[in-house]
Design an enzyme around this catalytic site. Structure first.
Site, PDB file in Angstrom:
ATOM      1  N   ASN A   1       0.434  -1.238  -0.189  1.00 50.23           N
ATOM      2  CA  ASN A   1       0.044  -0.150  -0.181  1.00 50.23           C
ATOM      3  C   ASN A   1       1.053   1.311  -0.250  1.00 50.23           C
ATOM      4  O   ASN A   1       0.626   2.539   0.354  1.00 50.23           O
ATOM      5  CB  ASN A   1      -1.360   0.221   1.252  1.00 50.23           C
ATOM      6  CG  ASN A   1      -1.913  -0.869   1.380  1.00 50.23           C
ATOM      7  OD1 ASN A   1      -1.538  -2.241   1.997  1.00 50.23           O
ATOM      8  ND2 ASN A   1      -3.260  -1.416   0.770  1.00 50.23           N
TER       9      ASN A   1
ATOM     10  N   LYS B   1       1.073 -11.629  -3.347  1.00 49.52           N
ATOM     11  CA  LYS B   1       1.993 -11.226  -4.052  1.00 49.52           C
ATOM     12  C   LYS B   1       3.240 -11.335  -3.187  1.00 49.52           C
ATOM     13  O   LYS B   1       4.022 -10.859  -3.472  1.00 49.52           O
ATOM     14  CB  LYS B   1       1.227  -9.748  -4.060  1.00 49.52           C
ATOM     15  CG  LYS B   1       2.102  -8.962  -5.245  1.00 49.52           C
ATOM     16  CD  LYS B   1       1.738  -7.452  -5.155  1.00 49.52           C
ATOM     17  CE  LYS B   1       2.055  -7.005  -3.835  1.00 49.52           C
ATOM     18  NZ  LYS B   1       3.368  -7.137  -3.109  1.00 49.52           N
TER      19      LYS B   1
ATOM     20  N   HIS C   1       0.470  -1.894 -10.564  1.00 52.64           N
ATOM     21  CA  HIS C   1       1.380  -1.446 -11.715  1.00 52.64           C
ATOM     22  C   HIS C   1       1.213  -2.549 -13.189  1.00 52.64           C
ATOM     23  O   HIS C   1       0.688  -2.841 -14.315  1.00 52.64           O
ATOM     24  CB  HIS C   1       3.060  -0.988 -11.891  1.00 52.64           C
ATOM     25  CG  HIS C   1       3.386   0.245 -11.195  1.00 52.64           C
ATOM     26  ND1 HIS C   1       2.598   1.177 -12.031  1.00 52.64           N
ATOM     27  CD2 HIS C   1       3.658  -0.065 -10.267  1.00 52.64           C
ATOM     28  CE1 HIS C   1       3.351   2.170 -10.859  1.00 52.64           C
ATOM     29  NE2 HIS C   1       3.826   1.529 -10.095  1.00 52.64           N
TER      30      HIS C   1
END
Length: 301
Positions: free
Chosen positions: A83, A176, A196
């Site tokens: 974040n 992730k 991204h």
């Protein structure tokens, strides 16, 4: 102790609703697109994904070789980068090392520290209190499990077991972050998907529009060959930062502009017209200006 570069962990929270410098094109069935009917079950064919990677490889150049990183360092850095940006996550990691000691001593020191003290050391990172809890819990869990704060035993486990039975069992460690540890520190064939990578893959049609980051990671993990996963993560990430940006994608200079379906990209507002205004509002404004001009002309001097 400074983590060697490149260390690509980024989990920013930028908007997925964007404008583009050129009008979006919709391609026929020969374009690089997956189904966008709302199904989250399919990604583009591996050959299509590899074709896109080949173009990005020529445009951005070959990624730097993967640097040697300690798995625990990568785990903590990845949590700190959630974040927020890579740069802020890196500053928080350096601050943590400065506060809890040099070398490997910081690991036990952090595991034994109070959460509020850890949070104070990483305050430059967002959600510091939650990340302090995750970091301390992860380090304690590893020490209880292996006798020391280490992830070395993962080398003897299959990828799925390392991911499901060790990494994602810990609080604050999702798919992730687990993929970052496996790929960046161990060279395993994992493909982390941050905002991204997710944004670029969606716009190119490599994953269905509307699927989550976690689902996109599952789809790309299956579609990208193992030997190209590090390359794919690096190239898609670079492209998202340099060209296919969240708010203002530079479609005019994108090497994939002729085949990209530009999924979810909105055209820029027309010049001379306020964004969000309707044609009727524009006509009413023009009519009011003409009437005001007539009144001025009709007024006796």
């Amino acid at each position: 102790v400074r983590l060697p570069l490149p260390f690509r962990i980024c989990c920013t929270t930028q908007s997925q609703t964007n404008t583009c410098s050129t009008r979006p094109r919709r391609r026929s069935s020969d374009s690089m697109s997956a189904s966008t009917s709302g199904s989250w079950e399919h990604a583009a064919a591996p050959a299509v994904v590899c074709a896109a990677l080949d173009v990005l490889l020529r445009f951005h150049g070959a990624p730097a070789p993967r640097a040697a990183c300690d798995p625990v360092d990568v785990l903590v850095h990845a949590i700190l980068s959630q974040n927020t940006t890579d740069a802020i996550g890196g500053r928080a990691f350096e601050s943590l090392l400065a506060a809890f000691g040099p070398g490997d001593e910081w690991r036990d020191a952090v595991a034994d520290a109070e959460e509020r003290d850890i949070a104070a050391a990483i305050r430059c990172s967002r959600m510091a209190d939650r990340k302090a809890r995750a970091i301390r819990g992860a380090l304690r869990r590893l020490r209880e499990r292996y006798g020391s704060v280490t992830l070395a035993p993962l080398a003897g486990l299959p990828d799925d077991d390392a991911r499901a039975k060790v990494l994602t069992e810990m609080y604050g460690v999702g798919p992730k972050t687990a993929a970052c540890v496996l790929l960046l520190s161990m060279g395993r064939p994992a493909l982390p998907v941050d905002t991204h990578v997710h944004r670029v893959a969606t716009r190119l049609g490599l994953v269905p529009e509307g699927c989550t980051c976690e689902r996109a990671q599952e789809l790309l993990q299956a579609a990208v060959p193992d030997e190209r996963k590090y390359e794919a993560n690096t190239l898609l990430l670079q492209h998202g930062k340099r060209v296919c940006k969240a708010q203002h994608p530079d479609c005019a200079h994108c090497p994939l502009r002729d085949t990209c379906p530009q999924v979810g990209v909105k055209p820029p507002p027309k010049r001379g017209k306020r964004a969000g205004s309707s044609d009727s509002e524009s006509e009413d404004s023009s009519t009011s200006k003409r009437r005001l001009k007539r009144r001025k002309l009709d007024t006796p001097q």
